[in-house]
Design an enzyme around this catalytic site. Structure first.
Site, PDB file in Angstrom:
ATOM      1  N   ASN A   9      13.758  -5.288  -0.586  1.00  0.00           N
ATOM      2  CA  ASN A   9      13.343  -6.550  -1.182  1.00  0.00           C
ATOM      3  C   ASN A   9      11.973  -6.379  -1.812  1.00  0.00           C
ATOM      4  OD1 ASN A   9      15.356  -8.472  -1.217  1.00  0.00           O
ATOM      5  ND2 ASN A   9      15.079  -8.980   0.950  1.00  0.00           N
ATOM      6  N   ASN A  10      11.587  -5.106  -2.021  1.00  0.00           N
ATOM      7  CA  ASN A  10      10.297  -4.823  -2.660  1.00  0.00           C
ATOM      8  C   ASN A  10      10.517  -4.804  -4.179  1.00  0.00           C
ATOM      9  OD1 ASN A  10       8.144  -3.455  -3.890  1.00  0.00           O
ATOM     10  ND2 ASN A  10       7.627  -2.390  -1.993  1.00  0.00           N
ATOM     11  N   LYS A  13       9.452  -1.574  -6.140  1.00  0.00           N
ATOM     12  CA  LYS A  13      10.362  -0.432  -6.020  1.00  0.00           C
ATOM     13  C   LYS A  13      11.618  -0.654  -6.854  1.00  0.00           C
ATOM     14  CE  LYS A  13       9.128   1.086  -1.356  1.00  0.00           C
ATOM     15  NZ  LYS A  13       9.656   1.349  -0.013  1.00  0.00           N
ATOM     16  N   ASP A  69      12.241   5.170   1.671  1.00  0.00           N
ATOM     17  CA  ASP A  69      10.984   4.949   2.370  1.00  0.00           C
ATOM     18  C   ASP A  69       9.984   5.945   1.814  1.00  0.00           C
ATOM     19  OD1 ASP A  69       9.855   3.167   4.292  1.00  0.00           O
ATOM     20  OD2 ASP A  69       9.471   4.893   5.562  1.00  0.00           O
ATOM     21  N   THR A  70       8.759   5.483   1.624  1.00  0.00           N
ATOM     22  CA  THR A  70       7.744   6.312   0.988  1.00  0.00           C
ATOM     23  C   THR A  70       6.488   6.351   1.828  1.00  0.00           C
ATOM     24  OG1 THR A  70       8.570   5.877  -1.251  1.00  0.00           O
ATOM     25  CG2 THR A  70       6.257   6.493  -1.071  1.00  0.00           C
ATOM     26  N   PHE A 149       1.479  -0.268  -8.160  1.00  0.00           N
ATOM     27  CA  PHE A 149       1.312  -1.086  -6.951  1.00  0.00           C
ATOM     28  C   PHE A 149       0.786  -0.192  -5.832  1.00  0.00           C
ATOM     29  CE2 PHE A 149       4.975   0.183  -4.257  1.00  0.00           C
ATOM     30  CZ  PHE A 149       5.700   0.935  -5.169  1.00  0.00           C
ATOM     31  N   GLY A 150       0.532  -0.817  -4.677  1.00  0.00           N
ATOM     32  CA  GLY A 150       0.104  -0.061  -3.491  1.00  0.00           C
ATOM     33  C   GLY A 150      -1.134   0.799  -3.756  1.00  0.00           C
ATOM     34  N   ARG A 178       9.194   8.830  -6.465  1.00  0.00           N
ATOM     35  CA  ARG A 178      10.377   7.971  -6.547  1.00  0.00           C
ATOM     36  C   ARG A 178      11.273   8.410  -7.706  1.00  0.00           C
ATOM     37  NH1 ARG A 178       7.707   3.869  -5.985  1.00  0.00           N
ATOM     38  NH2 ARG A 178       7.951   3.876  -3.720  1.00  0.00           N
TER      39      ARG A 178
HETATM   40  P1  IMP Z   1       7.354   1.338   2.282  1.00  0.00           P
HETATM   41  O1  IMP Z   1       8.107   2.515   1.764  1.00  0.00           O
HETATM   42  O2  IMP Z   1       7.880   0.050   1.739  1.00  0.00           O
HETATM   43  O3  IMP Z   1       7.201   1.364   3.775  1.00  0.00           O
HETATM   44  O4  IMP Z   1       5.912   1.429   1.649  1.00  0.00           O
HETATM   45  C1  IMP Z   1       4.948   2.234   2.188  1.00  0.00           C
HETATM   46  C2  IMP Z   1       3.602   1.979   1.586  1.00  0.00           C
HETATM   47  O5  IMP Z   1       3.413   2.889   0.554  1.00  0.00           O
HETATM   48  C3  IMP Z   1       3.277   0.609   1.034  1.00  0.00           C
HETATM   49  O6  IMP Z   1       1.947   0.307   1.372  1.00  0.00           O
HETATM   50  C4  IMP Z   1       3.394   0.773  -0.429  1.00  0.00           C
HETATM   51  O7  IMP Z   1       2.535  -0.063  -1.134  1.00  0.00           O
HETATM   52  C5  IMP Z   1       2.997   2.225  -0.597  1.00  0.00           C
HETATM   53  N1  IMP Z   1       3.721   2.819  -1.691  1.00  0.00           N
HETATM   54  C6  IMP Z   1       5.052   3.090  -1.728  1.00  0.00           C
HETATM   55  N2  IMP Z   1       5.366   3.623  -2.925  1.00  0.00           N
HETATM   56  C7  IMP Z   1       4.216   3.686  -3.627  1.00  0.00           C
HETATM   57  C8  IMP Z   1       3.924   4.118  -4.932  1.00  0.00           C
HETATM   58  O8  IMP Z   1       4.785   4.544  -5.705  1.00  0.00           O
HETATM   59  N3  IMP Z   1       2.635   4.039  -5.309  1.00  0.00           N
HETATM   60  C9  IMP Z   1       1.649   3.567  -4.496  1.00  0.00           C
HETATM   61  N4  IMP Z   1       1.876   3.122  -3.277  1.00  0.00           N
HETATM   62  C10 IMP Z   1       3.161   3.183  -2.838  1.00  0.00           C
END
Ligand code: IMP
Length: 193
Positions: A9-10, A13, A69-70, A149-150, A178
């Site tokens: 739901n992000n 992404k 998951d990242t 983002f992030g 990604r």
């Molecule tokens: P999750 O995969 O939704 O658990 O995200 C993990 C964290 O990594 C979150 O704080 C996201 O904002 C950050 N994040 C995930 N992908 C990216 C990206 O492509 N660029 C910057 N931050 C990211």
């Protein structure tokens, strides 16, 4: 057009994955399939969390799907924040606070190398596949740029002098963790027919 259910739901992404797929597939996110609950990421690895999200959707909603998951893995911090990337500065998941925490913890370290690592889990029928995409780079000394983002305002991918937030969507969606994982997903889906 073939529909792919993306167990997220992000919106950031989903937007990136749709851009990377370039119209080859129609992406449906959790809200599109009527799943409005938060799937708790309780595993202690990226692989575990990706599997947990995909399995939840398959088991509860019956759809073949993929999840991702990242994590950001920083060399001088022994791979942290890693699986704790989203909540590095606390439960609020605030990107500004996360970045501030990262920059503080890197103070005094010469080695600013880091990598983003994405795990995609695909569930197709009764088969499960895990795919990895890694984007090496380094952490800037201060945030710059407004895109992405992030942690994008502090992540400089290898081969560039600007952060993902400065480089913009077209570059990010060609070279990012990604993008690398999603391109492999497309290849795999092609093989699976
Ligand atoms: P999750 O995969 O939704 O658990 O995200 C993990 C964290 O990594 C979150 O704080 C996201 O904002 C950050 N994040 C995930 N992908 C990216 C990206 O492509 N660029 C910057 N931050 C990211």
């Amino acid at each position: 057009m073939q529909i792919l259910v993306f167990a997220t739901n992000n919106p950031n992404k989903a937007r990136e994955v749709e851009h990377i797929l370039g119209g080859k597939y129609q992406v449906k996110t959790l809200k599109d399939i009527g799943c409005h609950e938060e799937i708790e990421e309780t595993a202690d690895t990226l692989e575990g969390n990706a599997q947990l999200k995909a399995r939840y959707v398959k088991e509860k909603y019956g759809f073949d799907c993929f999840s991702e998951d990242t994590g950001l893995e920083v060399t001088a911090l022994n791979g942290a924040p890693g699986v704790h990337t989203a909540r590095y500065a606390g439960e609020s998941r605030d990107p500004g606070a996360n970045i501030a925490m990262l920059l503080k913890n890197l103070e005094g370290h010469d080695d600013r190398s880091a990598r983003f690592r994405t795990i995609i889990t695909l569930i197709s029928g009764d088969q499960e596949y895990n795919i990895e995409g890694i984007c090496p780079g380094r952490i800037a000394t201060q945030p710059t740029g407004v895109g992405g983002f992030g942690y994008d305002p502090v992540f400089i991918p290898e081969g560039y002098d600007q952060t993902f937030a400065e480089l913009g969507d077209d570059v990010k969606n060609r070279v990012s963790h990604r993008a690398l994982a999603t391109n492999q997903l497309v290849e795999l889906l092609g093989k699976l027919g």
